[in-house]
Design an enzyme around this catalytic site. Sequence first.
Site, PDB file in Angstrom:
ATOM      1  CG  ASP A 126      -2.128   0.759   1.167  1.00 17.36           C
ATOM      2  OD1 ASP A 126      -2.503   1.118   0.046  1.00 17.36           O
ATOM      3  OD2 ASP A 126      -2.748   1.022   2.223  1.00 17.36           O
ATOM      4  CG  HIS A 127      -0.778   4.826   0.477  1.00 17.29           C
ATOM      5  ND1 HIS A 127      -1.295   5.737  -0.416  1.00 17.29           N
ATOM      6  CD2 HIS A 127      -1.843   4.372   1.197  1.00 17.29           C
ATOM      7  CE1 HIS A 127      -2.610   5.849  -0.241  1.00 17.29           C
ATOM      8  NE2 HIS A 127      -2.968   5.019   0.728  1.00 17.29           N
ATOM      9  CG  ASP A 166       0.623   7.422  -3.174  1.00 17.10           C
ATOM     10  OD1 ASP A 166       0.519   8.363  -3.983  1.00 17.10           O
ATOM     11  OD2 ASP A 166       0.203   7.480  -2.004  1.00 17.10           O
ATOM     12  CD  GLU A 204      -3.275   8.063  -3.573  1.00 13.11           C
ATOM     13  OE1 GLU A 204      -3.152   6.885  -3.174  1.00 13.11           O
ATOM     14  OE2 GLU A 204      -3.350   9.044  -2.805  1.00 13.11           O
ATOM     15  N   GLY A 222     -11.376   4.732   4.025  1.00 13.76           N
ATOM     16  CA  GLY A 222     -12.720   4.235   4.362  1.00 13.76           C
ATOM     17  C   GLY A 222     -13.145   4.448   5.808  1.00 13.76           C
ATOM     18  CB  THR A 277      -8.148   5.015  10.970  1.00 11.47           C
ATOM     19  OG1 THR A 277      -7.263   5.611  10.026  1.00 11.47           O
ATOM     20  CG2 THR A 277      -8.032   5.756  12.289  1.00 11.47           C
TER      21      THR A 277
HETATM   22  O1  G3H Z   1      -4.522   2.882   2.336  1.00 12.28           O
HETATM   23  C1  G3H Z   1      -5.115   2.860   3.427  1.00 12.28           C
HETATM   24  C2  G3H Z   1      -6.458   3.369   3.554  1.00 12.28           C
HETATM   25  O2  G3H Z   1      -6.745   4.321   2.613  1.00 12.28           O
HETATM   26  C3  G3H Z   1      -6.943   3.562   4.931  1.00 12.28           C
HETATM   27  O3  G3H Z   1      -7.678   4.698   5.221  1.00 12.28           O
HETATM   28  O4  G3H Z   1      -7.194   4.844   7.644  1.00 12.28           O
HETATM   29  O5  G3H Z   1      -9.051   6.137   6.612  1.00 12.28           O
HETATM   30  O6  G3H Z   1      -9.239   3.689   6.854  1.00 12.28           O
HETATM   31  P1  G3H Z   1      -8.312   4.856   6.676  1.00 12.28           P
HETATM   32 ZN    ZN Z   2      -4.861   4.865   1.431  1.00 10.01          ZN
END
Ligand code: G3H
Ligand code: ZN
Length: 286
Positions: free
Chosen positions: A78-79, A100, A132, A212, A235
């Site tokens: 991720d990212h 990203d 992204e 999300g 989160t």
């Molecule tokens: O890449 C990770 C997510 O976009 C998590 O976002 O921490 O708001 O759930 P969030």
């Molecule tokens: Zn993210």
Amino acid sequence: MIKDYLKKTISEKWALGHFNFSEDDALRAIIEAAAEFKTPVFVGTSEGERKHIGLKQAVNLIKAFREEFGIPIFLNADHTKSFEGVVAAVDAGYDAILADFSALPFEENIKLTKQSVEYAKSKNPEIIVEGELGYVRGESKVQKEIIEIKTEDLTKPEEAGQFIKETGVDMLAPAVGNIHGIAANAPKLYFARIAEIKKAVGDNIYLVLHGGSGMSEADFKNSIDSGISVVHINTEIRVAFTEALKETIKEKPEETTPYKILTPSIEAMKKVIEEKLKIFESINKI
Ligand code: G3H
Ligand code: ZN
């Protein structure tokens, strides 16, 4: 394999959940929930999360979980914000990468994302690469400040069309009013913009909704109806883990056995993940 499920998200109007982890307990919570609901699932590590658990360790843990539970689990880097990071994740055996470079100017973003796609596909033609485009603000924590999104920060459909053509990505993360983390204000999502971006990228490029946590059920449903295929949650899992841990330590200050202290945290994380999987309607899709 991942593409088969991604295709179905569009024809059947549901979304794959993508849940972040940095250690084995969160991973177990995600996979137990997904297995109970018979859902394919993305699990992801940000740069910090994968530094904590280790890249090879993450890849091999996933292998072990696949063998134990027999469900499709896709590991995403991720990212990933550098080309070196992309190379390390591809070489370690990740199934998907988010290259990203969204903080860079448009042309630079295209250049580095394209370079990432070329490297990733040359090593593993099956790998899924996400790019992204646009500025998704915030980070995966509970934020005290109000984050306001200006319409000029949203991804422009025509740029999205150019971006996917020039880079060769399989998936795109747009900025559509979404915020990483739980902000003091509820996010205001631009569903019409999601639909316009989806139209611009076409049926074979899949849209990913980041940030999300803190979104409502209606936000998810409307996003999926507008063309979202994957939803990221981090989160809320972190908060569930930490709150349960604090509670357990308060209730049982004498307890020193880690797996006993951590069991309520696993259950709390599982509950969050199960709620989301129901909303995403990814149940019984295997
Ligand atoms: O890449 C990770 C997510 O976009 C998590 O976002 O921490 O708001 O759930 P969030
Ligand atoms: Zn993210």
